[in-house]
Design a protein around this motif. Sequence first.
Motif, mmCIF file in Angstrom:
data_model
loop_
_atom_site.group_PDB
_atom_site.id
_atom_site.type_symbol
_atom_site.label_atom_id
_atom_site.label_comp_id
_atom_site.label_asym_id
_atom_site.label_seq_id
_atom_site.Cartn_x
_atom_site.Cartn_y
_atom_site.Cartn_z
ATOM 1 N N ALA A 113 -1.536 17.297 9.455
ATOM 2 C CA ALA A 113 -2.128 16.779 10.694
ATOM 3 C C ALA A 113 -2.712 15.385 10.503
ATOM 4 O O ALA A 113 -2.783 14.595 11.448
ATOM 5 C CB ALA A 113 -3.205 17.743 11.187
ATOM 6 N N SER A 114 -3.108 15.061 9.276
ATOM 7 C CA SER A 114 -3.718 13.753 9.001
ATOM 8 C C SER A 114 -2.746 12.598 9.188
ATOM 9 O O SER A 114 -3.167 11.442 9.258
ATOM 10 C CB SER A 114 -4.279 13.730 7.576
ATOM 11 N N TRP A 115 -1.443 12.883 9.276
ATOM 12 C CA TRP A 115 -0.456 11.825 9.462
ATOM 13 C C TRP A 115 -0.322 11.384 10.918
ATOM 14 O O TRP A 115 0.280 10.353 11.199
ATOM 15 C CB TRP A 115 0.919 12.291 8.982
ATOM 16 N N LYS A 116 -0.844 12.151 11.842
ATOM 17 C CA LYS A 116 -0.658 11.824 13.253
ATOM 18 C C LYS A 116 -1.317 10.485 13.585
ATOM 19 O O LYS A 116 -2.388 10.160 13.066
ATOM 20 C CB LYS A 116 -1.241 12.930 14.128
ATOM 21 N N PRO A 117 -0.681 9.686 14.461
ATOM 22 C CA PRO A 117 -1.249 8.378 14.824
ATOM 23 C C PRO A 117 -2.667 8.511 15.357
ATOM 24 O O PRO A 117 -2.993 9.453 16.079
ATOM 25 C CB PRO A 117 -0.291 7.878 15.919
ATOM 26 N N GLU A 118 -3.506 7.567 14.973
ATOM 27 C CA GLU A 118 -4.912 7.596 15.364
ATOM 28 C C GLU A 118 -5.368 6.178 15.677
ATOM 29 O O GLU A 118 -5.134 5.254 14.892
ATOM 30 C CB GLU A 118 -5.739 8.180 14.214
ATOM 31 N N ARG A 119 -5.987 6.013 16.814
ATOM 32 C CA ARG A 119 -6.450 4.680 17.192
ATOM 33 C C ARG A 119 -7.554 4.212 16.258
ATOM 34 O O ARG A 119 -8.435 4.974 15.877
ATOM 35 C CB ARG A 119 -6.943 4.662 18.643
ATOM 36 N N ALA A 120 -7.484 2.938 15.894
ATOM 37 C CA ALA A 120 -8.470 2.375 14.978
ATOM 38 C C ALA A 120 -9.813 2.219 15.671
ATOM 39 O O ALA A 120 -9.890 2.045 16.894
ATOM 40 C CB ALA A 120 -7.986 1.024 14.461
ATOM 41 N N ASN A 121 -10.872 2.266 14.881
ATOM 42 C CA ASN A 121 -12.221 2.058 15.390
ATOM 43 C C ASN A 121 -12.392 0.583 15.733
ATOM 44 O O ASN A 121 -12.325 -0.287 14.871
ATOM 45 C CB ASN A 121 -13.238 2.475 14.320
ATOM 46 N N LYS A 122 -12.611 0.284 16.999
ATOM 47 C CA LYS A 122 -12.688 -1.108 17.438
ATOM 48 C C LYS A 122 -13.847 -1.864 16.808
ATOM 49 O O LYS A 122 -13.795 -3.074 16.624
ATOM 50 C CB LYS A 122 -12.811 -1.168 18.964
ATOM 51 N N THR A 123 -14.914 -1.148 16.459
ATOM 52 C CA THR A 123 -16.089 -1.833 15.910
ATOM 53 C C THR A 123 -15.863 -2.317 14.486
ATOM 54 O O THR A 123 -16.495 -3.245 14.024
ATOM 55 C CB THR A 123 -17.313 -0.900 15.932
ATOM 56 N N GLY A 124 -14.923 -1.643 13.799
ATOM 57 C CA GLY A 124 -14.677 -2.063 12.415
ATOM 58 C C GLY A 124 -13.213 -1.986 12.086
ATOM 59 O O GLY A 124 -12.839 -1.459 11.054
ATOM 60 N N MET A 125 -12.382 -2.472 13.012
ATOM 61 C CA MET A 125 -10.949 -2.367 12.841
ATOM 62 C C MET A 125 -10.513 -3.108 11.589
ATOM 63 O O MET A 125 -10.763 -4.283 11.417
ATOM 64 C CB MET A 125 -10.231 -2.943 14.066
ATOM 65 N N LYS A 126 -9.856 -2.364 10.706
ATOM 66 C CA LYS A 126 -9.442 -2.943 9.435
ATOM 67 C C LYS A 126 -8.163 -2.274 8.995
ATOM 68 O O LYS A 126 -8.101 -1.056 8.910
ATOM 69 C CB LYS A 126 -10.535 -2.740 8.387
ATOM 70 N N LYS A 127 -7.153 -3.046 8.711
ATOM 71 C CA LYS A 127 -5.878 -2.480 8.297
ATOM 72 C C LYS A 127 -5.960 -2.023 6.850
ATOM 73 O O LYS A 127 -6.469 -2.734 5.991
ATOM 74 C CB LYS A 127 -4.752 -3.506 8.457
ATOM 75 N N ALA A 128 -5.405 -0.828 6.614
ATOM 76 C CA ALA A 128 -5.395 -0.307 5.254
ATOM 77 C C ALA A 128 -4.424 -1.098 4.405
ATOM 78 O O ALA A 128 -3.419 -1.595 4.875
ATOM 79 C CB ALA A 128 -4.996 1.171 5.264
ATOM 80 N N GLY A 129 -4.696 -1.134 3.108
ATOM 81 C CA GLY A 129 -3.779 -1.815 2.187
ATOM 82 C C GLY A 129 -4.080 -3.268 2.048
ATOM 83 O O GLY A 129 -3.358 -3.974 1.393
#
Length: 257
Positions: A241-257
């Motif tokens: 279930a953790s793979w499902k798309p999830e909207r990023a937190n706008k207050t601290g939007m940060k791309k992984a990697g």
Amino acid sequence: MILAIVIMVTLTVAIAARVLAPRLAGDRVLFEQSPDHPSPFGYRMAWLAVRSRDTEAVAKELGLVAPEPCNWRSGIGTVYDNHLGNDHVFVSPPVNGWTFVVGLALPFPAGRTFTDKAMPMLRRLGDRFVEVQYFFAYPPIDCFAWARVLDGRVVRAFAITDSGIMWNRGRITREERGLGLKLFDFRGVRGRKGDAGGEIVFYPTEKHVLSLAKRWSIDPSGLENVEIPTPALGLIALAPASWKPERANKTGMKKAG
């Protein structure tokens, strides 16, 4: 080339559907478990190529849910199915030292407003296996991606969607340069300003992704031509279930990697 891939995938899905359809027990699909030879894939698909001969170890590291034995024909048919493909992935038996994980349920670079779940998955696999490759080609949303992790280090990652470039890590590899711009399709212009025009954006094609896969590991669209010692079984499983798309937190939007 692309037409040939479409035809092969269509035939694969049609054959697999005939196998799966009669084997329904209530709400549960009974997947075919007769060992067989590799089936091709690649068109409108996401996949991992993991340098490992241990199918079960790959499935375990990914945290897949309820894995069960499944042959190539049934597994590839499942991940291309309009309903089963939404939450299933197929983990192949090894082919020339590579284990494939196939399915649109794999995490992918969905856009800047979504949390990047693909890169953390690749890093985690890279800590366990010597080499991990990721490919995604889905023309309907202009989404194309490839990545390579060697000895736990992301040496190259590139992804582009209709929203722009999502990944561009590491230097362009020799194999990418060898393909040349002739394998890119010109799809349009971004940021056009009046008659002067604007920034030109080149999008990769499925042919580009499959050609790169061939140079890095194996082109899966030609798997029916790969010789293996004996027919074998892989695993079919539900994506976590953790793979499902999830909207990023706008207050601290940060791309992984």
